[in-house]
Design a protein around this motif. Structure first.
Motif, PDB file in Angstrom:
ATOM      1  N   MET A 180       0.883  -1.242   0.009  1.00 31.02           N
ATOM      2  CA  MET A 180      -0.063  -0.017   0.135  1.00 31.02           C
ATOM      3  C   MET A 180       0.800   1.277   0.035  1.00 31.02           C
ATOM      4  N   ASN A 181       0.683   2.159  -0.812  1.00 32.35           N
ATOM      5  CA  ASN A 181       1.345   3.509  -0.833  1.00 32.35           C
ATOM      6  C   ASN A 181       0.673   4.758  -0.571  1.00 32.35           C
ATOM      7  N   THR A 182       1.271   5.749  -0.441  1.00 35.71           N
ATOM      8  CA  THR A 182       0.462   6.950  -0.081  1.00 35.71           C
ATOM      9  C   THR A 182      -0.544   7.456  -1.022  1.00 35.71           C
ATOM     10  N   ASP A 183      -0.575   7.111  -2.240  1.00 33.27           N
ATOM     11  CA  ASP A 183      -1.648   7.575  -2.991  1.00 33.27           C
ATOM     12  C   ASP A 183      -2.809   6.974  -2.866  1.00 33.27           C
ATOM     13  N   GLN A 184      -2.762   5.470  -2.458  1.00 35.79           N
ATOM     14  CA  GLN A 184      -4.006   4.775  -2.128  1.00 35.79           C
ATOM     15  C   GLN A 184      -4.486   5.290  -1.118  1.00 35.79           C
ATOM     16  N   VAL A 185      -3.667   5.627  -0.054  1.00 40.21           N
ATOM     17  CA  VAL A 185      -4.157   5.886   1.469  1.00 40.21           C
ATOM     18  C   VAL A 185      -4.948   7.466   1.203  1.00 40.21           C
ATOM     19  N   TYR A 202      -4.522   5.518  -9.362  1.00 44.44           N
ATOM     20  CA  TYR A 202      -3.080   5.670  -9.683  1.00 44.44           C
ATOM     21  C   TYR A 202      -2.355   4.980  -8.646  1.00 44.44           C
ATOM     22  N   GLY A 203      -2.633   5.045  -7.459  1.00 43.24           N
ATOM     23  CA  GLY A 203      -1.916   4.157  -6.460  1.00 43.24           C
ATOM     24  C   GLY A 203      -1.775   2.711  -6.752  1.00 43.24           C
ATOM     25  N   ASN A 204      -3.204   2.377  -7.128  1.00 48.37           N
ATOM     26  CA  ASN A 204      -3.222   0.857  -7.327  1.00 48.37           C
ATOM     27  C   ASN A 204      -2.218   0.415  -8.570  1.00 48.37           C
ATOM     28  N   ALA A 205      -2.576   1.264  -9.629  1.00 43.76           N
ATOM     29  CA  ALA A 205      -1.780   1.067 -10.624  1.00 43.76           C
ATOM     30  C   ALA A 205      -0.138   1.008 -10.615  1.00 43.76           C
ATOM     31  N   ASP A 209       0.635  -2.156  -8.957  1.00 38.75           N
ATOM     32  CA  ASP A 209       0.470  -3.303  -9.705  1.00 38.75           C
ATOM     33  C   ASP A 209       1.802  -3.485 -10.489  1.00 38.75           C
ATOM     34  N   ILE A 210       2.242  -2.056 -11.011  1.00 35.17           N
ATOM     35  CA  ILE A 210       3.508  -2.060 -11.770  1.00 35.17           C
ATOM     36  C   ILE A 210       4.725  -2.786 -10.823  1.00 35.17           C
ATOM     37  N   LYS A 211       4.845  -2.280  -9.732  1.00 32.98           N
ATOM     38  CA  LYS A 211       5.602  -2.624  -8.685  1.00 32.98           C
ATOM     39  C   LYS A 211       5.896  -4.120  -8.591  1.00 32.98           C
ATOM     40  N   ASP A 212       4.639  -4.726  -8.306  1.00 32.77           N
ATOM     41  CA  ASP A 212       4.616  -5.910  -8.181  1.00 32.77           C
ATOM     42  C   ASP A 212       4.835  -6.868  -9.229  1.00 32.77           C
ATOM     43  N   ALA A 213       4.503  -6.410 -10.566  1.00 36.12           N
ATOM     44  CA  ALA A 213       4.786  -6.956 -11.913  1.00 36.12           C
ATOM     45  C   ALA A 213       6.549  -6.807 -12.144  1.00 36.12           C
ATOM     46  N   THR A 214       7.161  -6.186 -11.536  1.00 41.42           N
ATOM     47  CA  THR A 214       8.489  -5.804 -11.670  1.00 41.42           C
ATOM     48  C   THR A 214       9.470  -6.689 -11.064  1.00 41.42           C
ATOM     49  N   LYS A 215       8.569  -7.391 -10.061  1.00 45.78           N
ATOM     50  CA  LYS A 215       9.286  -8.262  -9.096  1.00 45.78           C
ATOM     51  C   LYS A 215       9.643  -9.769  -9.435  1.00 45.78           C
TER      52      LYS A 215
END
Length: 59
Positions: free
Chosen positions: A1-6, A47-50, A53-59
């Motif tokens: 979870m990132n700040t944009d989501q919160v 935007y935070g969700n995206a 998702d990108i961060k998770d996809a690059t792992k």
């Protein structure tokens, strides 16, 4: 979870409260501002969700 989501979720909730207050006090201006804040919060949350998702996809 990132700040944009919160922050997005918080804006969305605040917008709902503002819109309902506008309905209770019969203030179309507050209803519109609340609806706009909800949209803004939803966009920021998505935007935070995206980003996540990108961060998770690059792992």
């Amino acid at each position: 979870m990132n700040t944009d989501q919160v922050k997005g979720a918080a804006k969305e909730a605040a917008g709902k409260v503002q819109q309902k207050a506008g309905e209770v006090f019969n203030s179309p201006e507050h209803q519109v501002k609340g609806a706009a804040k909800q949209v803004e919060g939803n966009v920021q949350k998505n935007y935070g969700n995206a980003k996540e998702d990108i961060k998770d996809a690059t792992k």
